[in-house]
Motif scaffolding. Structure first.
Motif, PDB file in Angstrom:
ATOM      1  N   THR A 125      -5.287   0.971  37.388  1.00 27.80           N
ATOM      2  CA  THR A 125      -6.136   1.512  38.449  1.00 27.80           C
ATOM      3  C   THR A 125      -6.992   2.662  37.930  1.00 27.80           C
ATOM      4  OG1 THR A 125      -4.497   0.897  40.120  1.00 27.80           O
ATOM      5  CG2 THR A 125      -6.117   2.561  40.738  1.00 27.80           C
ATOM      6  N   ILE A 126      -6.398   3.519  37.093  1.00 25.82           N
ATOM      7  CA  ILE A 126      -7.151   4.639  36.533  1.00 25.82           C
ATOM      8  C   ILE A 126      -8.323   4.132  35.708  1.00 25.82           C
ATOM      9  CG2 ILE A 126      -7.048   6.536  34.867  1.00 25.82           C
ATOM     10  CD1 ILE A 126      -4.152   7.020  35.772  1.00 25.82           C
ATOM     11  N   VAL A 127      -8.076   3.154  34.863  1.00 25.85           N
ATOM     12  CA  VAL A 127      -9.137   2.645  33.980  1.00 25.85           C
ATOM     13  C   VAL A 127     -10.190   1.895  34.780  1.00 25.85           C
ATOM     14  CG1 VAL A 127      -9.628   1.106  32.053  1.00 25.85           C
ATOM     15  CG2 VAL A 127      -7.610   2.579  32.000  1.00 25.85           C
ATOM     16  N   GLU A 128      -9.768   1.166  35.799  1.00 26.78           N
ATOM     17  CA  GLU A 128     -10.712   0.412  36.612  1.00 26.78           C
ATOM     18  C   GLU A 128     -11.667   1.328  37.381  1.00 26.78           C
ATOM     19  OE1 GLU A 128     -10.700  -3.118  40.036  1.00 26.78           O
ATOM     20  OE2 GLU A 128      -8.814  -2.297  39.266  1.00 26.78           O
ATOM     21  N   ASN A 129     -11.165   2.463  37.853  1.00 22.52           N
ATOM     22  CA  ASN A 129     -11.963   3.332  38.716  1.00 22.52           C
ATOM     23  C   ASN A 129     -12.484   4.588  38.023  1.00 22.52           C
ATOM     24  OD1 ASN A 129     -11.548   1.717  41.116  1.00 22.52           O
ATOM     25  ND2 ASN A 129      -9.443   2.474  41.102  1.00 22.52           N
ATOM     26  N   ASN A 130     -11.962   4.887  36.825  1.00 23.28           N
ATOM     27  CA  ASN A 130     -12.365   6.117  36.120  1.00 23.28           C
ATOM     28  C   ASN A 130     -12.551   5.821  34.634  1.00 23.28           C
ATOM     29  OD1 ASN A 130     -11.667   8.376  38.359  1.00 23.28           O
ATOM     30  ND2 ASN A 130     -10.035   6.828  38.311  1.00 23.28           N
ATOM     31  N   PHE A 131     -13.350   4.808  34.343  1.00 28.21           N
ATOM     32  CA  PHE A 131     -13.488   4.350  32.962  1.00 28.21           C
ATOM     33  C   PHE A 131     -13.966   5.461  32.027  1.00 28.21           C
ATOM     34  CE2 PHE A 131     -15.538   2.220  29.380  1.00 28.21           C
ATOM     35  CZ  PHE A 131     -14.576   1.278  29.037  1.00 28.21           C
ATOM     36  N   GLU A 132     -14.727   6.399  32.553  1.00 29.48           N
ATOM     37  CA  GLU A 132     -15.276   7.474  31.712  1.00 29.48           C
ATOM     38  C   GLU A 132     -14.181   8.347  31.101  1.00 29.48           C
ATOM     39  OE1 GLU A 132     -14.608   9.221  35.755  1.00 29.48           O
ATOM     40  OE2 GLU A 132     -15.431   7.329  34.975  1.00 29.48           O
ATOM     41  N   LEU A 133     -12.969   8.290  31.652  1.00 31.84           N
ATOM     42  CA  LEU A 133     -11.872   9.100  31.097  1.00 31.84           C
ATOM     43  C   LEU A 133     -11.339   8.539  29.784  1.00 31.84           C
ATOM     44  CD1 LEU A 133      -9.707   9.781  34.301  1.00 31.84           C
ATOM     45  CD2 LEU A 133     -11.401  11.290  33.256  1.00 31.84           C
ATOM     46  N   THR A 134     -11.554   7.260  29.521  1.00 31.49           N
ATOM     47  CA  THR A 134     -10.841   6.587  28.439  1.00 31.49           C
ATOM     48  C   THR A 134     -11.229   7.066  27.047  1.00 31.49           C
ATOM     49  OG1 THR A 134     -12.465   4.787  28.433  1.00 31.49           O
ATOM     50  CG2 THR A 134     -10.494   4.513  29.815  1.00 31.49           C
ATOM     51  N   THR A 135     -12.414   7.616  26.889  1.00 36.36           N
ATOM     52  CA  THR A 135     -12.840   8.072  25.556  1.00 36.36           C
ATOM     53  C   THR A 135     -13.155   9.566  25.521  1.00 36.36           C
ATOM     54  OG1 THR A 135     -15.106   7.332  26.074  1.00 36.36           O
ATOM     55  CG2 THR A 135     -13.704   5.818  24.823  1.00 36.36           C
ATOM     56  N   LEU A 136     -12.562  10.318  26.438  1.00 32.78           N
ATOM     57  CA  LEU A 136     -12.777  11.765  26.419  1.00 32.78           C
ATOM     58  C   LEU A 136     -12.082  12.414  25.221  1.00 32.78           C
ATOM     59  CD1 LEU A 136     -12.397  12.796  30.176  1.00 32.78           C
ATOM     60  CD2 LEU A 136     -14.498  12.492  28.857  1.00 32.78           C
ATOM     61  N   ASP A 137     -11.023  11.796  24.729  1.00 35.78           N
ATOM     62  CA  ASP A 137     -10.323  12.347  23.563  1.00 35.78           C
ATOM     63  C   ASP A 137     -10.812  11.704  22.270  1.00 35.78           C
ATOM     64  OD1 ASP A 137      -8.534  14.331  24.665  1.00 35.78           O
ATOM     65  OD2 ASP A 137      -7.504  12.688  25.644  1.00 35.78           O
ATOM     66  N   VAL A 138     -10.883  10.386  22.250  1.00 34.70           N
ATOM     67  CA  VAL A 138     -11.356   9.710  21.041  1.00 34.70           C
ATOM     68  C   VAL A 138     -12.892   9.654  21.116  1.00 34.70           C
ATOM     69  CG1 VAL A 138     -10.934   7.404  22.041  1.00 34.70           C
ATOM     70  CG2 VAL A 138     -11.129   7.672  19.563  1.00 34.70           C
ATOM     71  N   VAL A 139     -13.491  10.821  20.880  1.00 29.16           N
ATOM     72  CA  VAL A 139     -14.927  10.982  21.121  1.00 29.16           C
ATOM     73  C   VAL A 139     -15.770  10.338  20.022  1.00 29.16           C
ATOM     74  CG1 VAL A 139     -14.718  13.042  22.537  1.00 29.16           C
ATOM     75  CG2 VAL A 139     -14.823  13.278  20.050  1.00 29.16           C
ATOM     76  N   LYS A 140     -15.164  10.024  18.879  1.00 25.99           N
ATOM     77  CA  LYS A 140     -15.874   9.322  17.809  1.00 25.99           C
ATOM     78  C   LYS A 140     -15.112   8.044  17.487  1.00 25.99           C
ATOM     79  CE  LYS A 140     -17.734  13.472  15.485  1.00 25.99           C
ATOM     80  NZ  LYS A 140     -17.820  14.194  14.186  1.00 25.99           N
ATOM     81  N   PRO A 141     -15.816   6.951  17.201  1.00 29.19           N
ATOM     82  CA  PRO A 141     -15.112   5.698  16.882  1.00 29.19           C
ATOM     83  C   PRO A 141     -14.315   5.809  15.593  1.00 29.19           C
ATOM     84  CG  PRO A 141     -17.468   5.487  16.471  1.00 29.19           C
ATOM     85  CD  PRO A 141     -17.279   6.798  17.169  1.00 29.19           C
ATOM     86  N   ILE A 142     -13.202   5.095  15.551  1.00 26.88           N
ATOM     87  CA  ILE A 142     -12.350   5.008  14.369  1.00 26.88           C
ATOM     88  C   ILE A 142     -12.637   3.677  13.682  1.00 26.88           C
ATOM     89  CG2 ILE A 142      -9.959   4.900  13.545  1.00 26.88           C
ATOM     90  CD1 ILE A 142      -9.227   6.573  16.080  1.00 26.88           C
TER      91      ILE A 142
END
Length: 777
Positions: free
Chosen positions: A485-502
């Motif tokens: 539910t968090i990812v579905e409704n707040n997708f912008e949160l998912t990359t707040l920590d991994v701000v650069k691609p690995i």
């Protein structure tokens, strides 16, 4: 004449000499060298320009770490280098040499009175590590912990020990996710051990009921190479091996945990110092100090190592050997920038070879245990770190790492946690208890993992990979329904920590006890391409924004697990050796297509799920798999869907010296699912097996119908010999029905780890067995 009296100055370089037999009252010249590195460093602070501290051959026994501070820093155009003189062997040792007078005790055991006031943690004899008296005795053929026993803590066993306090209990995690360690403080009124410890794993679910052992128990001193120190009587007991002259042998015991420390910070960094050409050895074990939880990972950590860098800039460790160490070898703690470890050999290391671990206070909305979480309304929406107190822009290049995690199984060749933009390139890593390369969470991404050769991993644990990561970042929740539910409704949160691609590219990885590449629990923002996976395939658990393309998966396939509906994941232009093995996948990401399967059945299975509409199938015809060249031959149908060959000769270390030392990667025999006819027998983990097809085979085995896989021959000593006999019929493997060879081979690919369940038909009845595929105990 002046040059003979004072450090040599040539081309604006000052050279200061140090020798084990020197004197700190000397002048630091080659003729009259100093005795200690500390004294040479004081002299170096007085000199401008480039300074070299040249260590002359021999062993420097350290009773305290050599500490570099900002006072030892050099200007931007200057350097301080500490290196071995003219390639002589120079050793920095954390041990002390014992002065002992041995006399016989009993049963082949010798004893010696110890007059020195020492820490007793490990014993080194003629350069070789000995073992504390233990139960069960050390067994090099055992898979876990050098041998384990269910009754290691039983009341019957404990009753034989008069004074067990000071002993240790070592055990695997209940689910084989690392290990636990305890010190014995005594016995209770019921005759049971009283233990203190168990904080070494961040998921404290208890020790394994079978895989455990005890050490430092006097009554268990019963085989050669074992020892025990009685701290009350100050007597050392030792059972020497046959042929050892105990009266002339050299006995040492480590006394310190760190040999070199860089102690600075962001505002007072230690700058422009290089350590080169040295052997670093004999440090204390640190397993009882390993207690700080990392961010929702399985790990706890001890922030230290033989080399500790805490606040360093442009500092390097080059062409060194880090051997026989009790804890971590190199630890980058908190703020470090533009540092490098290159050309080094790491072997017989108690914990990890190289760790990069930042400050949890730099993390926004952190959680520290798997089941902890920050309520959605309280999550900080600011991307990236709060401070600069973490390692970044550092390089791990051309290093050979093997026989790691000797004591601590929750360890890795290279561990990355709360750091950013670390380059891990051209390293060879093997014979490790868990991952070769581990990324603990997404903070803060930007890493480049390339051209590494990683194999023989996950040897003393389970549910892991040669490369492994977690992504339990600030948005992550342990309840999957809540997380969805968090990812579905707040997708912008998912990359707040991994701000650069690995990026993971151009690596060769093989894991025989798990996945080759394992992205677990929310690992996000990855670009994975041009990797050769030799056994375990690629797994992606839930996460977002992963692009996996142009990889070759030998003898395995793609394992997508519990994806988010809006994951944006991409899997394309890859070569797989069997159909995918999904778990609870409803939406197959942004794109799963343009891949190559080995046969039409696998491709049709993908079509039935709605994926791979443009994918193809065909023979996996490699250039020369026997020599490791898994490029596809010209004319392969894979090229029609965008696959491109990549180099097969650039994995691992590049220096000739390290290449000569490195073990060769075990190359698999390529399994082709449909290559056999009903009458042909193939190899299966050492046994010869074929489809059961004839009435005669039914009669000989007693089978009710013509089904299953017939075991034709089982050579002694093979992994198969531990659970199969000739004339067995394999009916199920890893809880998957086996009617034909293809079923068996696909079921074998589905096994993650070495333990699984097999159902065989033997002596007119079905028999269920729990087996170890590698034949280990």
């Amino acid at each position: 004449m002046l040059a003979a009296l004072w450090p040599v100055v040539l081309c604006a370089q000052t050279t200061i000499y140090v020798a084990p037999n020197g004197s700190d009252n000397g002048r630091g010249t080659q003729a009259k060298p100093f005795a200690s590195i500390d004294r040479a460093m004081l002299e170096a602070r007085k000199a401008s320009g480039h300074v070299e501290i040249s260590l002359m051959g021999g062993t420097f026994y350290l009773d305290h770490p050599i500490v570099f501070t900002s006072e030892d820093s050099r200007k931007e155009t200057e350097t301080l280098t500490i290196r071995n003189h003219k390639n002589q062997k120079v050793t920095l040792s954390g041990s002390t040499v014992l002065k002992l007078k041995w006399v016989p005790y009993r049963n082949g055991i010798w004893q010696a009175k110890v007059n020195q006031d020492l820490v007793w943690d490990e014993l080194i004899v003629n350069g070789h590590l000995q073992r504390m008296a233990r139960y069960p005795n050390y067994d090099s053929t055992a898979r876990f912990l050098g041998g384990t026993a269910t009754d290691a803590l039983s009341k019957e066993r404990v009753s034989q020990w008069k004074s067990p306090e000071g002993g240790y209990v070592h055990a695997l995690h209940q689910n084989e996710w690392g290990d636990f360690h305890y010190i014995i403080t005594g016995k209770n009124n019921n005759g049971e051990l009283v233990l203190q410890g168990g904080w070494q794993n961040n998921r404290r679910m208890g020790m394994h009921e079978r895989h455990r052992f005890v050490e430092n128990i006097f009554e268990e001193l019963d085989v050669a190479n074992e020892w025990f120190y009685d701290k009350h009587a100050k007597i050392l007991y030792y059972l020497p091996p046959t042929g050892l002259d105990i009266k002339t042998a050299k006995f040492e015991t480590p006394q310190i945990a760190h040999l070199l420390e860089f102690r600075g910070g962001e505002t007072k960094a230690v700058r422009n110092i290089t350590i080169e050409g040295l052997t670093l050895t004999h440090t204390l074990r640190t397993f009882m100090d390993n207690r700080e939880p990392l961010l929702r990972s399985d790990w706890t950590i001890y922030r230290g190592g033989a080399v500790l860098l805490d606040g360093a800039e442009n500092c390097s460790l080059k062409n060194c050997a880090l051997l026989n160490l009790g804890g971590n070898a190199v630890f980058f703690n908190n703020y470090n920038r533009n540092c490098e470890v290159s050309g080094c050999v790491f072997s017989e290391v108690g914990a990890s070879a190289i760790c990069f671990v930042g400050d949890p206070n730099a993390v926004r909305s952190p959680s520290f245990e798997y089941n902890q979480f920050v309520p959605l309304a309280q999550i900080d929406h600011t991307p990236g770190p709060k401070t600069n107190n973490y390692p970044a822009e550092c390089i791990v290049y051309n290093n050979l790492m093997f026989n790691l995690g000797r004591v601590e199984k929750q360890s890795a060749g290279i561990e990355l946690s709360m750091c950013q933009s670390i380059t891990v390139s051209h390293n060879t890593v093997y014979d490790v208890p868990r991952a070769g390369i581990n990324i603990g969470e997404g903070t803060w991404g930007g890493h480049l993992i390339e051209y590494n050769d990683v194999f023989n991993t996950v040897k003393e644990s389970g549910d892991h990979g040669s490369f492994n990561s977690w992504g339990r970042d600030r948005y992550w929740h342990p309840d999957k329904k809540v997380l969805d539910t968090i990812v579905e409704n707040n997708f912008e949160l998912t990359t707040l920590d991994v701000v650069k691609p690995i990026t993971i590219r151009n690596n060769r990885m093989r894991c025989d006890h798990g996945w080759d590449i394992d992205l677990d629990d929310g690992s996000s923002n990855y670009f994975i391409y041009n990797n050769l996976c030799l056994n375990g395939g690629i797994k992606l658990r839930e996460g977002v924004n992963r692009i996996v393309e142009n990889n070759i998966l030998i003898n395995n396939t793609f394992h997508p697990h519990v994806w988010f509906k809006n994951s944006n994941d991409v899997f394309r232009h890859n070569i797989v050796s069997a159909g995918y093995l999904p778990i609870h996948i409803e939406v197959w990401g942004k794109e799963t297509d343009y891949n190559m399967f080995p046969d039409s059945a696998s491709l049709k299975a993908a079509w039935s799920r709605g994926t791979d509409q443009h994918s193809v199938c065909g023979e996996l015809d490699f250039v020369n798999p026997q020599t490791g060249d898994f490029r596809l031959k010209d004319g392969s149908v894979a090229f029609s869907v965008g696959f491109k060959n990549f180099a097969m000769d650039s994995f691992g270390v590049i220096s000739p010296e390290l290449k000569a030392l490195a073990k060769k990667t075990p190359l698999p025999s390529v399994i082709t699912l449909d290559q056999t006819t009903d009458s042909e027998a193939i190899d299966f983990i050492g046994a010869k097996v074929k489809n059961l097809t004839t009435l005669g085979e039914r009669s000989a085995t007693g089978m009710d119908t013509t089904r299953g896989v017939l075991v034709v021959d089982v050579p002694a000593g093979t992994a198969a010999s531990f659970f199969l006999q000739a004339n067995d019929v394999i009916l199920m493997f890893n809880k998957r029905p086996v009617n034909k060879l293809r079923d068996l081979l696909e079921a074998r690919m589905s096994v993650i780890g070495t333990n699984t369940e097999v159902v065989i038909f033997r002596n007119q009845k079905e028999v269920k067995k729990w087996i170890a595929l590698d034949g280990k105990k």
